[in-house]
Design a protein around this motif. Structure first.
Motif, PDB file in Angstrom:
ATOM      1  N   SER A 158      -6.266   5.534  -7.960  1.00 29.99           N
ATOM      2  CA  SER A 158      -7.514   5.956  -7.315  1.00 29.99           C
ATOM      3  C   SER A 158      -7.240   6.694  -6.013  1.00 29.99           C
ATOM      4  O   SER A 158      -7.920   7.688  -5.703  1.00 29.99           O
ATOM      5  N   ALA A 159      -6.257   6.244  -5.241  1.00 31.17           N
ATOM      6  CA  ALA A 159      -5.943   6.903  -3.966  1.00 31.17           C
ATOM      7  C   ALA A 159      -5.371   8.290  -4.189  1.00 31.17           C
ATOM      8  O   ALA A 159      -5.710   9.246  -3.471  1.00 31.17           O
ATOM      9  N   LEU A 204     -10.192  -0.568  -6.823  1.00 28.76           N
ATOM     10  CA  LEU A 204     -11.058   0.367  -6.094  1.00 28.76           C
ATOM     11  C   LEU A 204     -11.563  -0.257  -4.796  1.00 28.76           C
ATOM     12  O   LEU A 204     -11.619   0.412  -3.751  1.00 28.76           O
ATOM     13  N   LEU A 205     -11.924  -1.526  -4.846  1.00 28.06           N
ATOM     14  CA  LEU A 205     -12.394  -2.200  -3.642  1.00 28.06           C
ATOM     15  C   LEU A 205     -11.283  -2.302  -2.596  1.00 28.06           C
ATOM     16  O   LEU A 205     -11.532  -2.149  -1.391  1.00 28.06           O
ATOM     17  N   TRP A 206     -10.064  -2.549  -3.062  1.00 28.07           N
ATOM     18  CA  TRP A 206      -8.939  -2.601  -2.134  1.00 28.07           C
ATOM     19  C   TRP A 206      -8.710  -1.238  -1.485  1.00 28.07           C
ATOM     20  O   TRP A 206      -8.339  -1.147  -0.310  1.00 28.07           O
ATOM     21  N   LEU A 207      -8.932  -0.170  -2.231  1.00 23.61           N
ATOM     22  CA  LEU A 207      -8.795   1.166  -1.646  1.00 23.61           C
ATOM     23  C   LEU A 207      -9.827   1.366  -0.546  1.00 23.61           C
ATOM     24  O   LEU A 207      -9.510   1.939   0.508  1.00 23.61           O
ATOM     25  N   SER A 208     -11.048   0.876  -0.762  1.00 30.12           N
ATOM     26  CA  SER A 208     -12.073   1.007   0.274  1.00 30.12           C
ATOM     27  C   SER A 208     -11.697   0.221   1.519  1.00 30.12           C
ATOM     28  O   SER A 208     -12.073   0.583   2.636  1.00 30.12           O
ATOM     29  N   ARG A 209     -10.944  -0.848   1.341  1.00 31.80           N
ATOM     30  CA  ARG A 209     -10.523  -1.660   2.488  1.00 31.80           C
ATOM     31  C   ARG A 209      -9.305  -1.065   3.189  1.00 31.80           C
ATOM     32  O   ARG A 209      -9.259  -0.977   4.418  1.00 31.80           O
ATOM     33  N   MET A 210      -8.327  -0.632   2.412  1.00 27.20           N
ATOM     34  CA  MET A 210      -7.069  -0.166   2.988  1.00 27.20           C
ATOM     35  C   MET A 210      -7.124   1.310   3.408  1.00 27.20           C
ATOM     36  O   MET A 210      -6.455   1.709   4.360  1.00 27.20           O
ATOM     37  N   GLY A 246      -3.456   4.149  -0.838  1.00 22.90           N
ATOM     38  CA  GLY A 246      -2.922   3.438  -1.992  1.00 22.90           C
ATOM     39  C   GLY A 246      -1.676   2.666  -1.600  1.00 22.90           C
ATOM     40  O   GLY A 246      -0.587   3.229  -1.544  1.00 22.90           O
ATOM     41  N   ASP A 247      -1.839   1.391  -1.331  1.00 18.79           N
ATOM     42  CA  ASP A 247      -0.731   0.559  -0.857  1.00 18.79           C
ATOM     43  C   ASP A 247      -0.135  -0.225  -2.033  1.00 18.79           C
ATOM     44  O   ASP A 247      -0.801  -1.092  -2.607  1.00 18.79           O
ATOM     45  N   PRO A 248       1.137   0.033  -2.398  1.00 21.25           N
ATOM     46  CA  PRO A 248       1.746  -0.662  -3.534  1.00 21.25           C
ATOM     47  C   PRO A 248       2.036  -2.138  -3.272  1.00 21.25           C
ATOM     48  O   PRO A 248       2.456  -2.853  -4.182  1.00 21.25           O
ATOM     49  N   ALA A 249       1.823  -2.585  -2.032  1.00 25.35           N
ATOM     50  CA  ALA A 249       2.014  -4.011  -1.739  1.00 25.35           C
ATOM     51  C   ALA A 249       0.840  -4.847  -2.223  1.00 25.35           C
ATOM     52  O   ALA A 249       0.937  -6.073  -2.365  1.00 25.35           O
ATOM     53  N   ILE A 250      -0.287  -4.191  -2.503  1.00 28.60           N
ATOM     54  CA  ILE A 250      -1.490  -4.896  -2.943  1.00 28.60           C
ATOM     55  C   ILE A 250      -1.319  -5.381  -4.387  1.00 28.60           C
ATOM     56  O   ILE A 250      -0.723  -4.701  -5.217  1.00 28.60           O
ATOM     57  N   GLY A 256      -1.616   8.753  -1.048  1.00 29.90           N
ATOM     58  CA  GLY A 256      -3.001   9.132  -1.252  1.00 29.90           C
ATOM     59  C   GLY A 256      -3.895   8.613  -0.138  1.00 29.90           C
ATOM     60  O   GLY A 256      -3.437   8.057   0.862  1.00 29.90           O
ATOM     61  N   SER A 257      -5.183   8.766  -0.331  1.00 27.20           N
ATOM     62  CA  SER A 257      -6.140   8.270   0.655  1.00 27.20           C
ATOM     63  C   SER A 257      -7.535   8.232   0.058  1.00 27.20           C
ATOM     64  O   SER A 257      -7.832   8.920  -0.919  1.00 27.20           O
ATOM     65  N   ALA A 258      -8.373   7.417   0.661  1.00 25.52           N
ATOM     66  CA  ALA A 258      -9.776   7.325   0.252  1.00 25.52           C
ATOM     67  C   ALA A 258     -10.606   8.284   1.099  1.00 25.52           C
ATOM     68  O   ALA A 258     -10.233   8.608   2.231  1.00 25.52           O
ATOM     69  N   SER A 259     -11.712   8.730   0.549  1.00 25.03           N
ATOM     70  CA  SER A 259     -12.634   9.553   1.330  1.00 25.03           C
ATOM     71  C   SER A 259     -13.336   8.666   2.365  1.00 25.03           C
ATOM     72  O   SER A 259     -13.396   7.442   2.213  1.00 25.03           O
TER      73      SER A 259
END
Length: 324
Positions: free
Chosen positions: A93-94, A238-244, A247-251, A157-160
């Protein structure tokens, strides 16, 4: 079935049956009340709106995956891959979103599509190839984790910005993410109680051969639960992307064990055929409140694992029945 635990001595058969079905739920919520009392008396910050909001969000992250896991376990299956799928989902997603608002739809579709594909593969291997769910999803755990780390071992990557803001949005004092979890809780409860599909889950978990002879579409139902479980993991990614925000592979590490633990301590039988949404919610809250309280009290992280383990064992053992 006769219950041999001394705790049930002197009770009638109907009372034993009631405690067999609902005892674990009472135990879990009893532990939650105890933890809340301890938190309120030991930390001034525990019952603050800010901290309770954090607990609600943490419960939602774990709870959404736990609901999918519960459906799988009700059919006497298991999904050990959800943590790795969360990891891969946040990366996909990121990367697809790449910080652009215009890419949000594509990122969400790609991530949910990934969950759908993984669920279908699990269902195919369990139904058609006749591989045990434990083996299928254990292998999937390793494969998905390997794919994730081959994509990147560092944040990518990154979230909007609007997607990131979703994490902090509230309706009144309640986070939108928590409300989304509540909505999924209600939908799952209705699914299990009032739909034919829900009845099929209990029938398959109770006795798959009898269910098959009774006309239950066992294969189709299994496809359904594995798809739902995998999509729930992708939603959590997707929710983790909104938090972080990246795209963190540690999640994702350890989520599979947390979801299984939450489901089991909430009273769902690991052998299938018995379980409730209320119980799973209790398991999720117990784990979330325990972790939050230990941090609040400044407990050493190594001791935290020990204490959490003791609480989990106590919650399960209190109403352990013969034959579970």
């Amino acid at each position: 079935m006769k219950v041999s635990t001394p705790l049930f001595a002197g009770l009638t058969d109907s009372q034993r049956l009631f405690l067999r079905r609902y005892g674990p739920i009472f135990a879990v919520y009893g532990f939650i009340v105890v933890l809340i009392i301890i938190g309120a008396t030991q930390s001034e910050r525990f019952l603050t709106v800010r901290n309770l909001t954090n607990v609600a969000r943490q419960a939602a992250f774990l709870g959404i995956v736990a609901l999918g896991q519960m459906l799988v376990i009700l059919t006497a299956g298991i999904d050990l891959s959800v943590g790795s799928l969360v990891k891969l989902s946040i990366l996909v997603s990121a990367i697809v979103m790449n910080g652009e608002v215009g890419n949000q739809g594509a990122a969400i579709a790609a991530t949910l599509g990934l969950g759908l594909l993984v669920g279908l593969i699990h269902g195919f291997l369990v139904n058609e190839v006749k591989i045990a769910p434990f083996i299928v999803t254990l292998a999937s755990l390793g494969i998905l984790r390997g794919v994730s780390l081959s994509i990147s071992t560092s944040p990518v990557g990154s979230a909007s910005r609007p997607f990131i803001m979703f994490y902090v949005q509230k309706i009144g004092p309640i986070p939108v993410i928590a409300l989304m979890f509540v909505a999924l809780l209600i939908l799952t409860a209705l699914l299990l109680r009032y739909t034919v599909f829900g009845k099929y889950l209990y029938a398959i978990g109770g006795n798959v051969e009898v269910a098959h002879l009774s006309g239950v579409p066992v294969k189709l139902t299994r496809y359904g639960v594995y798809v739902i479980c995998s999509i729930s993991a992708s939603i959590t990614g997707l929710l983790w992307l909104s938090r972080m925000g990246v795209g963190d592979p540690a999640i994702g590490d350890g989520i599979e064990l947390q979801t299984i633990t939450a489901v089991i301590i909430g009273g769902t039988s690991l052998f299938g055929g018995r379980g409730t949404v209320v119980g799973t919610l209790g398991g999720v809250l117990l784990l979330g409140i325990t972790a939050n309280l230990l941090v609040m009290l400044g407990v050493n992280q190594f001791i935290q694992g020990l204490i959490q383990g003791i609480i989990i064992v106590a919650a399960v053992a209190l109403y352990k029945q013969e034959g579970d």
